[in-house]
Design a protein around this motif. Structure first.
Motif, PDB file in Angstrom:
ATOM      1  N   ASP A 224       1.001  -1.263  -0.079  1.00  0.00           N
ATOM      2  CA  ASP A 224       0.073   0.076  -0.075  1.00  0.00           C
ATOM      3  C   ASP A 224       1.044   1.299  -0.086  1.00  0.00           C
ATOM      4  O   ASP A 224       1.300   1.770   1.140  1.00  0.00           O
ATOM      5  CB  ASP A 224      -0.885   0.096   1.321  1.00  0.00           C
ATOM      6  CG  ASP A 224      -1.828   0.993   1.220  1.00  0.00           C
ATOM      7  OD1 ASP A 224      -1.806   1.904   0.311  1.00  0.00           O
ATOM      8  OD2 ASP A 224      -2.647   1.291   2.387  1.00  0.00           O
ATOM      9  N   ARG A 226      -0.063   4.159  -0.424  1.00  0.00           N
ATOM     10  CA  ARG A 226      -0.810   5.176   0.408  1.00  0.00           C
ATOM     11  C   ARG A 226      -0.492   5.490   1.881  1.00  0.00           C
ATOM     12  O   ARG A 226      -0.501   6.358   2.482  1.00  0.00           O
ATOM     13  CB  ARG A 226      -2.422   5.138   0.375  1.00  0.00           C
ATOM     14  CG  ARG A 226      -3.234   5.164  -1.057  1.00  0.00           C
ATOM     15  CD  ARG A 226      -4.518   4.778  -0.897  1.00  0.00           C
ATOM     16  NE  ARG A 226      -4.631   3.222  -0.219  1.00  0.00           N
ATOM     17  CZ  ARG A 226      -5.961   2.835   0.184  1.00  0.00           C
ATOM     18  NH1 ARG A 226      -6.940   3.704  -0.097  1.00  0.00           N
ATOM     19  NH2 ARG A 226      -5.938   1.673   0.678  1.00  0.00           N
ATOM     20  N   ASP A 268      -6.913  11.401   6.423  1.00  0.00           N
ATOM     21  CA  ASP A 268      -6.790  10.059   6.473  1.00  0.00           C
ATOM     22  C   ASP A 268      -8.104   9.158   6.561  1.00  0.00           C
ATOM     23  O   ASP A 268      -8.190   7.978   6.578  1.00  0.00           O
ATOM     24  CB  ASP A 268      -5.874   9.750   7.597  1.00  0.00           C
ATOM     25  CG  ASP A 268      -4.301  10.181   7.073  1.00  0.00           C
ATOM     26  OD1 ASP A 268      -3.823   8.980   6.704  1.00  0.00           O
ATOM     27  OD2 ASP A 268      -3.833  11.082   7.094  1.00  0.00           O
TER      28      ASP A 268
END
Length: 270
Positions: A224, A226, A268
């Motif tokens: 990931d 991100r 987030d």
């Protein structure tokens, strides 16, 4: 230091300026060719008060233009640390357990909040830790919980958002973006200290290969990207080799795809 030289460590502890960064440099070229960006953050654990090592950490964060997220032990945190953080905007405090003591069962790995500890007691200490650091640091505190030794009983995670925590930070790439409802997961990924051996720098070629492999997995969508890529340090126990490698690595990442990340709860919540 030239772009191709870096301080590793020789057996006598003196810098080794011939370390080969080729594996990471090649991976960073792939990132550049693909137009990718790497969200980057830096976490440093175990602070309670201002020290010469904290001065060195702060100075390095300023030099690298990368904030350092300082995991502070609530029970022992000193008012002088709050004054220090107020004067150093590059230092961002986080909550590091309660007292940094292990309650693990005999033979288990160290953990302050293991499954066998009473749930109510763990939650009370976590809440007290957050409240104490909020009183010390005010809005400078980020509501991110860093469990000592990066371990915490899983049954605590679904209850942490109700205590006021917005994220938990442990070690190794996350399996999912959320540890529980309302609780983001923002881990660290590379620790340069050889805790089980010399307590100096892990073999530098091993670290370079590790970060190269981790970035390759992100580039290939096997991990990931991100999640901000996290460098984990412990300023109170660094020797010259650890300081130098940390600086050299972060410099390389910041000159490449690295982009400064700081926690934004709204951002987030995805």
């Amino acid at each position: 230091m030239s772009p191709t030289q870096t301080p590793g460590a020789t057996p006598d502890g003196t810098p080794d300026w011939t370390l080969d960064w080729a594996p990471l440099d090649q991976e960073l070229r792939h990132w550049q060719a693909a137009g990718l960006k790497l969200p980057l953050w830096w976490r440093d654990d175990d602070a309670i008060e201002p020290t010469p090592q904290l001065d060195q950490l702060s100075a390095l964060a300023q030099k690298l233009t990368l904030p350092v997220h300082l995991a502070v032990i609530p029970r022992d945190a000193q008012p002088a640390l709050a004054a220090y953080v107020e004067a150093h905007p590059e230092v961002i405090p986080l909550v590091h357990g309660w007292a940094h003591i292990s309650r693990a069962a005999p033979g288990d790995k160290k953990c302050e909040f293991p499954p066998q500890h009473p749930l109510a007691g763990s939650l009370a200490e976590m809440a007290e830790g957050l409240a104490r650091l909020e009183a010390l640091f005010g809005p400078r505190l980020q509501p991110i919980f860093v469990p000592p030794w990066n371990r915490i009983a899983p049954e605590l995670l679904p209850l942490m958002a109700d205590l006021g925590f917005a994220a938990v930070s442990r070690f190794t790439p996350r399996a999912q973006a959320w540890a529980a409802a309302g609780l983001a997961q923002i881990n660290t990924h590379l620790d340069p200290i050889d805790w089980k051996g010399s307590r100096s720098l892990v073999a530098p070629e091993r670290l370079i290969n590790q970060v190269s492999d981790q970035l390759r997995a992100r580039r290939l969508d096997q991990a990931d990207n991100r999640e901000p890529y996290g460098i984990l340090t412990h300023h109170l126990v660094h020797d010259a080799a650890v300081w130098d490698f940390t600086e050299a690595l972060i410099t390389r990442l910041m000159q490449g795809p690295g982009q400064i990340w700081t926690f934004d709860k709204k951002e987030d919540e995805r």
